[in-house]
Design an enzyme around this catalytic site. Structure first.
Site, PDB file in Angstrom:
ATOM      1  CE1 TYR A   1      -0.295   1.255  -3.386  1.00 23.41           C
ATOM      2  CE2 TYR A   1      -0.145   3.651  -3.371  1.00 23.41           C
ATOM      3  CZ  TYR A   1      -0.835   2.493  -3.070  1.00 23.41           C
ATOM      4  OH  TYR A   1      -2.070   2.568  -2.458  1.00 23.41           O
TER       5      TYR A   1
ATOM      6  CB  SER B   1      -0.931  -0.003   1.211  1.00 25.22           C
ATOM      7  OG  SER B   1      -0.187  -0.086   2.406  1.00 25.22           O
TER       8      SER B   1
ATOM      9  CB  SER C   1      -5.763   9.957   3.261  1.00 22.62           C
ATOM     10  OG  SER C   1      -4.899  10.560   2.340  1.00 22.62           O
TER      11      SER C   1
END
Ligand code: NAI
Ligand code: 15L
Length: 272
Positions: free
Chosen positions: A141, A76, A170
């Site tokens: 990522y 992540s 987020s």
């Protein structure tokens, strides 16, 4: 789509997975859990490495009979390309192949703002950023999330397997930076968004942004609202304290001028 009941939740041991294990059953879902590591308090959780062909049978059994998959598993944050390739690219492909073979109708894919991380953040009266903005990944990522969105489109076009790709901002209990005031997805809104994505009709492959109804939002949430998502939270109560501590975002600082924040400025992780 009739409300799906049994959901495979991958990445169940992680931060978002732990929050969703608590929240999603309140919408009536029965969760089947999967992660690379054991899931605390869930002895029945399936342990598998999605990127490892040796786990193919376990993965296929994990998807068998579920109504949909909420795919959170993966690395992540930024990592070496080799690690991202294994967990996020190969792992997501392996999961989709198992889903196709088992006839699973829909996947909810945890994409990320880092698929568009190099996009400048809107300033002043600039329009909100649409979901159609081109991919501008800021890391290996982010590149894997761009790949995941394209993989989802391909599985819809080729195989009729539906996906809602959630470009999550987020998702944490609270925003902890000034940037997060714009990107925050409260856990409760995260569950609302996943529920909407699971139950909306005829989604084909839909990309939506995943944030709360933040006063400082950067993104056009209309496509998410069109799925039935009605965010209830706003990061603004956290603003005064965070701005007093860190200052306002500087439009001339490359680190704060673009959506991906510090992901855009950090060097790649070597070796590949
Ligand atoms: P996390 O790192 O806390 O959890 C990820 C989980 O995936 C871990 O439990 C890990 O063991 C598991 N995993 C990793 N590689 C695996 C593999 N090869 N096979 C099976 N399981 C594997 O991440 P978090 O924060 O919970 O995020 C969940 C998903 O949402 C991730 O895909 C992340 O990229 C995405 N996302 C999260 C955001 C956030 O604000 N937390 C923002 C944008 C996207
Ligand atoms: C992400 O994609 C990460 O998974 C998460 O840990 C946060 O860094 C988030 O983006 C963010 O941009 O705040």
């Amino acid at each position: 789509m009739p409300a799906p009941r049994t959901i495979l939740l991958t990445g169940a041991a992680g931060g978002v997975g732990t929050l969703m294990r608590e929240l999603l059953p309140k919408y009536g879902y029965e969760l089947r859990l999967l992660d690379l590591v054991p899931v605390e308090g869930a002895p029945d959780a399936i342990t598998a490495d999605l990127g490892d062909p040796a786990d193919a049978d376990v993965i296929r059994e994990a998807v068998r009979g579920v109504d949909a998959i909420v795919h959170l598993a993966g690395i992540s944050l930024e990592a070496s390309f080799a690690k991202i390739l294994h967990a996020n690219i190969q792992g997501t492909y392996n999961l989709y192949e198992a889903a196709r073979e088992e006839g699973v109708a829909r996947v909810i894919f945890a994409s990320s703002n880092h698929a568009i991380g190099f996009t400048p953040r809107p300033l002043g009266d600039d329009p909100l950023v649409p979901v159609g903005t081109p991919h501008r990944p800021d890391t290996f990522y982010g590149l894997s999330k761009s790949f995941g969105e394209d993989l989802a489109q391909f599985y819809w076009d080729k195989h009729g397997l539906e996906t809602v790709s959630l470009r999550i901002g987020s998702c944490f209990l609270e925003p902890t930076s000034v940037r997060m005031l714009s990107l925050w997805l409260s856990p409760a809104d995260g569950a609302r968004l996943i529920h909407a994505a699971l139950t909306a009709d005829d989604v084909k492959h839909t990309v939506v942004y995943g944030s709360s109804a933040n006063t400082r939002v950067w993104w056009d949430l209309a496509p998410a609202r069109a799925l039935g998502y009605e965010p209830r939270d706003d990061s603004e109560p956290y603003a005064a304290e965070l701005i007093a501590k860190h200052g306002e975002l500087d439009p001339d600082d490359p680190e704060t001028a673009r959506m991906g924040g510090h992901f855009t400025t950090r060097p790649p992780i070597w070796p590949h």
